[in-house]
Design a protein around this motif. Sequence first.
Motif, short mmCIF file in Angstrom:
data_model
loop_
_atom_site.label_atom_id
_atom_site.label_comp_id
_atom_site.label_asym_id
_atom_site.label_seq_id
_atom_site.Cartn_x
_atom_site.Cartn_y
_atom_site.Cartn_z
N GLY A 43 -12.38 -2.37 -2.93
CA GLY A 43 -12.52 -1.22 -2.06
C GLY A 43 -11.91 0.04 -2.66
O GLY A 43 -10.97 -0.01 -3.46
N TRP A 44 -12.48 1.17 -2.23
CA TRP A 44 -12.03 2.49 -2.66
C TRP A 44 -12.02 3.41 -1.45
O TRP A 44 -13.06 3.65 -0.83
N ASN A 45 -10.83 3.89 -1.06
CA ASN A 45 -10.71 4.87 0.01
C ASN A 45 -11.08 6.25 -0.51
O ASN A 45 -10.57 6.66 -1.56
N LEU A 46 -11.91 6.97 0.22
CA LEU A 46 -12.38 8.27 -0.25
C LEU A 46 -11.41 9.41 0.01
O LEU A 46 -11.40 10.39 -0.73
N GLN A 47 -10.59 9.32 1.03
CA GLN A 47 -9.69 10.43 1.35
C GLN A 47 -8.56 10.50 0.31
O GLN A 47 -7.91 9.51 0.00
N PRO A 48 -8.35 11.69 -0.26
CA PRO A 48 -7.36 11.86 -1.33
C PRO A 48 -5.94 11.45 -0.96
O PRO A 48 -5.17 11.02 -1.81
N SER A 49 -5.57 11.54 0.32
CA SER A 49 -4.20 11.18 0.72
C SER A 49 -3.88 9.73 0.42
O SER A 49 -2.71 9.38 0.26
N THR A 50 -4.88 8.88 0.31
CA THR A 50 -4.61 7.46 0.04
C THR A 50 -4.06 7.26 -1.38
O THR A 50 -3.40 6.26 -1.64
N LYS A 51 -4.32 8.20 -2.26
CA LYS A 51 -3.73 8.11 -3.61
C LYS A 51 -2.21 8.25 -3.51
O LYS A 51 -1.47 7.49 -4.12
N LEU A 52 -1.75 9.20 -2.69
CA LEU A 52 -0.31 9.38 -2.48
C LEU A 52 0.32 8.18 -1.78
O LEU A 52 1.47 7.83 -2.03
N LEU A 53 -0.44 7.57 -0.87
CA LEU A 53 0.06 6.43 -0.11
C LEU A 53 0.01 5.12 -0.90
O LEU A 53 0.54 4.11 -0.45
N GLY A 54 -0.67 5.14 -2.05
CA GLY A 54 -0.80 3.92 -2.85
C GLY A 54 -1.81 2.93 -2.28
O GLY A 54 -1.70 1.73 -2.52
N THR A 55 -2.80 3.45 -1.55
CA THR A 55 -3.81 2.58 -0.94
C THR A 55 -5.24 2.99 -1.29
O THR A 55 -6.18 2.59 -0.61
N ARG A 56 -5.40 3.79 -2.33
CA ARG A 56 -6.75 4.24 -2.69
C ARG A 56 -7.60 3.03 -3.09
O ARG A 56 -8.72 2.88 -2.64
N LYS A 57 -7.07 2.17 -3.94
CA LYS A 57 -7.75 0.94 -4.34
C LYS A 57 -7.18 -0.21 -3.51
O LYS A 57 -5.98 -0.28 -3.27
N PHE A 58 -8.06 -1.13 -3.10
CA PHE A 58 -7.65 -2.29 -2.31
C PHE A 58 -8.73 -3.35 -2.39
O PHE A 58 -9.80 -3.11 -2.96
N LYS A 59 -8.47 -4.50 -1.83
CA LYS A 59 -9.49 -5.52 -1.61
C LYS A 59 -9.49 -5.86 -0.14
O LYS A 59 -8.46 -5.78 0.54
N LYS A 60 -10.65 -6.24 0.35
CA LYS A 60 -10.80 -6.69 1.72
C LYS A 60 -11.51 -8.04 1.66
O LYS A 60 -12.59 -8.14 1.08
N GLY A 61 -10.89 -9.07 2.24
CA GLY A 61 -11.45 -10.41 2.23
C GLY A 61 -11.85 -10.86 3.62
O GLY A 61 -11.33 -10.36 4.62
N PHE A 62 -12.77 -11.83 3.66
CA PHE A 62 -13.30 -12.31 4.94
C PHE A 62 -13.31 -13.84 4.94
O PHE A 62 -13.68 -14.45 3.94
N TYR A 63 -12.95 -14.42 6.08
CA TYR A 63 -12.96 -15.88 6.22
C TYR A 63 -13.35 -16.25 7.64
O TYR A 63 -13.42 -15.39 8.52
N GLY A 64 -13.60 -17.53 7.84
CA GLY A 64 -13.93 -18.02 9.18
C GLY A 64 -15.18 -18.86 9.17
O GLY A 64 -15.64 -19.33 8.12
N ASP A 65 -15.78 -19.01 10.35
CA ASP A 65 -17.00 -19.78 10.52
C ASP A 65 -17.90 -19.02 11.49
O ASP A 65 -17.83 -19.23 12.70
N PRO A 66 -18.73 -18.12 10.97
CA PRO A 66 -19.58 -17.31 11.85
C PRO A 66 -20.51 -18.14 12.73
O PRO A 66 -20.84 -17.76 13.83
N VAL A 67 -20.94 -19.32 12.24
CA VAL A 67 -21.81 -20.18 13.03
C VAL A 67 -21.07 -20.67 14.27
O VAL A 67 -21.63 -20.76 15.36
#
Length: 182
Positions: free
Chosen positions: A41-65
């Motif tokens: 993931g890549w946050n578009l708002q420039p403030s996330t660079k200062l917060l150290g959250t511009r780059k991240f990963k988002k994961g998903f788990y569970g059983d949708p069925v």
Amino acid sequence: MNGAAPTFDSLTTASKDALDHLMNTSSFPSPADVVGFEFRGWNLQPSTKLLGTRKFKKGFYGDPVAGYAWGYNVPVQQNAKHEPWISKPSDANPKRYFFFKVLPAAAANKPQYSNSLVVDYREWKEYFILNPVRFTVDYLIYPDPANHDLILGKSYWEAGALRPFLGYFVLERHNESGYEPV
């Protein structure tokens, strides 16, 4: 977006108007489309660079069925956009935090976008009462209906009638997750 199919890089530099248009006109993933994977993931708002959250990963788990899907975030090294997404503290042992529920907009409570997959941090009941993350809601769509590896997200802070816009982010399928809660 000049007629070409959106890409990860083109979305990270697109105008807010172009992104707003995509949010209002695009199709959306189902929980089954994302469960079992982590997305860079890549946050578009420039403030996330200062917060150290511009780059991240988002994961998903569970059983949708079976009717449930959840997710989490992973902090990554804050290197340049063209450099690898390296999980913290390591790829072999990533920190998973800021958990959320995943549901189609039709099952969500008053969604901002009825054509979206909803990532609702308000549904995770283990947040400290004053943690502002517990009011975050993200809306996910496919900016290109032919590419189910690319997702555009729009984030809001939602507490009752208050819904301030937090920012846009781009996700791209990165790796299988394999995460199962203990």
